[in-house]
Design a protein around this motif. Structure first.
Motif, PDB file in Angstrom:
ATOM      1  N   PHE A   6     -36.201 -73.903  21.555  1.00  0.00           N
ATOM      2  CA  PHE A   6     -35.711 -74.690  20.418  1.00  0.00           C
ATOM      3  C   PHE A   6     -36.879 -75.362  19.700  1.00  0.00           C
ATOM      4  O   PHE A   6     -36.982 -75.316  18.470  1.00  0.00           O
ATOM      5  N   TYR A   9     -39.070 -72.677  17.836  1.00  0.00           N
ATOM      6  CA  TYR A   9     -38.541 -71.999  16.657  1.00  0.00           C
ATOM      7  C   TYR A   9     -37.805 -72.911  15.674  1.00  0.00           C
ATOM      8  O   TYR A   9     -37.452 -72.470  14.582  1.00  0.00           O
ATOM      9  N   TRP A  10     -37.590 -74.147  16.051  1.00  0.00           N
ATOM     10  CA  TRP A  10     -37.013 -75.095  15.089  1.00  0.00           C
ATOM     11  C   TRP A  10     -37.685 -76.458  15.237  1.00  0.00           C
ATOM     12  O   TRP A  10     -37.039 -77.470  15.448  1.00  0.00           O
ATOM     13  N   CYS A  13     -36.376 -79.376  12.890  1.00  0.00           N
ATOM     14  CA  CYS A  13     -34.927 -79.596  12.820  1.00  0.00           C
ATOM     15  C   CYS A  13     -34.658 -80.977  12.210  1.00  0.00           C
ATOM     16  O   CYS A  13     -35.119 -82.001  12.739  1.00  0.00           O
ATOM     17  N   LEU A  65     -33.049 -69.402  21.173  1.00  0.00           N
ATOM     18  CA  LEU A  65     -33.568 -69.023  19.864  1.00  0.00           C
ATOM     19  C   LEU A  65     -34.603 -67.906  20.012  1.00  0.00           C
ATOM     20  O   LEU A  65     -35.421 -67.917  20.934  1.00  0.00           O
ATOM     21  N   VAL A  69     -36.008 -70.732  12.608  1.00  0.00           N
ATOM     22  CA  VAL A  69     -34.759 -71.080  11.943  1.00  0.00           C
ATOM     23  C   VAL A  69     -34.998 -71.303  10.452  1.00  0.00           C
ATOM     24  O   VAL A  69     -36.000 -71.913  10.057  1.00  0.00           O
ATOM     25  N   VAL A 171     -29.823 -68.861  11.885  1.00  0.00           N
ATOM     26  CA  VAL A 171     -30.244 -69.292  13.226  1.00  0.00           C
ATOM     27  C   VAL A 171     -30.041 -68.101  14.157  1.00  0.00           C
ATOM     28  O   VAL A 171     -28.924 -67.795  14.565  1.00  0.00           O
ATOM     29  N   ARG A 172     -31.133 -67.426  14.479  1.00  0.00           N
ATOM     30  CA  ARG A 172     -31.031 -66.231  15.313  1.00  0.00           C
ATOM     31  C   ARG A 172     -31.303 -66.593  16.776  1.00  0.00           C
ATOM     32  O   ARG A 172     -32.289 -67.254  17.084  1.00  0.00           O
ATOM     33  N   TYR A 173     -30.431 -66.129  17.643  1.00  0.00           N
ATOM     34  CA  TYR A 173     -30.544 -66.482  19.056  1.00  0.00           C
ATOM     35  C   TYR A 173     -29.956 -65.377  19.920  1.00  0.00           C
ATOM     36  O   TYR A 173     -29.176 -64.547  19.451  1.00  0.00           O
TER      37      TYR A 173
END
Length: 206
Positions: A6, A9-10, A13, A65, A69, A171-173
């Motif tokens: 998380f 990749y974000w 946020c 993730l 994002v 949001v690819r996970y």
């Protein structure tokens, strides 16, 4: 592994994070601690009663993730959800919509569509989500029975259409890294590629 990916990749946020747990904690993430495990739906319901927010993005702990994002798109979707009084806006079209909506980038999830209530990544009206939860039920119960409960909800249920270039949406996970307590092979491969510590983690052979 969830928070490592998380943060990777974000990192930007824009929304406050809150972890719902029984007695555990994370050094960098505020938590709502239940004190004891009362069951999935009961835990979430008790947590939601303590959260002052009209919109929520609910992650499961095994949503790992896999790519950066698209924060700008997520912001627009949250804004859209609030301005159009949407009950649920699914960002991961799994399953996707079946009907047309007035804005072409979204489709509708009809009252009788299978898995109308899904725990794949979505922007929820917090009051709508609370209305579908029942004490003592599991996450699977919510997905199986929640759709029937949702038929009485007048607010629209929407989803992004699946796009060939970004099939997972903004949001690819990895969808459902753990099944019945066992790590999926693809999820283990993801952890290895990302250099995530795997001490004590076991998974499926095939």
């Amino acid at each position: 592994s969830f928070f490592i990916l998380f943060r990777r990749y974000w990192p930007g946020c824009p929304y406050p994070l809150l972890m719902v747990t029984d007695i555990g904690s994370h050094p960098d993430v505020p938590s709502v601690q239940m004190g004891s495990d009362c069951g999935w739906a009961s835990n979430l319901l008790n947590a939601l009663r303590q959260i002052d927010a009209d919109r929520l993005i609910v992650f499961q702990e095994d949503f790992l993730l896999t790519a950066p994002v698209d924060t700008g798109t997520v912001r627009k979707l949250v804004h859209y959800s609030r301005n159009n009084d949407v009950g649920c806006l699914r960002m991961c079209p799994c399953p996707g919509p079946n009907g047309k909506w007035r804005d072409e980038f979204l489709g509708t999830i009809g009252p009788h569509d299978q898995y109308r209530v899904s725990l794949q990544l979505a922007i929820w009206d917090s009051q709508v989500l609370m209305a579908f939860l029942r004490e003592g039920e599991s996450a699977w119960d919510l997905e199986l029975k929640g759709g029937e409960r949702s038929r009485l909800c007048a607010k629209p249920f929407l989803s992004l259409w699946r796009q060939p270039d970004t099939p997972g949406g903004p949001v690819r996970y990895f969808i459902t890294a753990v099944t019945r307590g066992v790590w999926e092979k693809g999820a283990l491969e993801l952890l290895r590629r990302e250099g995530i510590p795997m001490d004590g983690i076991t998974g499926r052979i095939i």
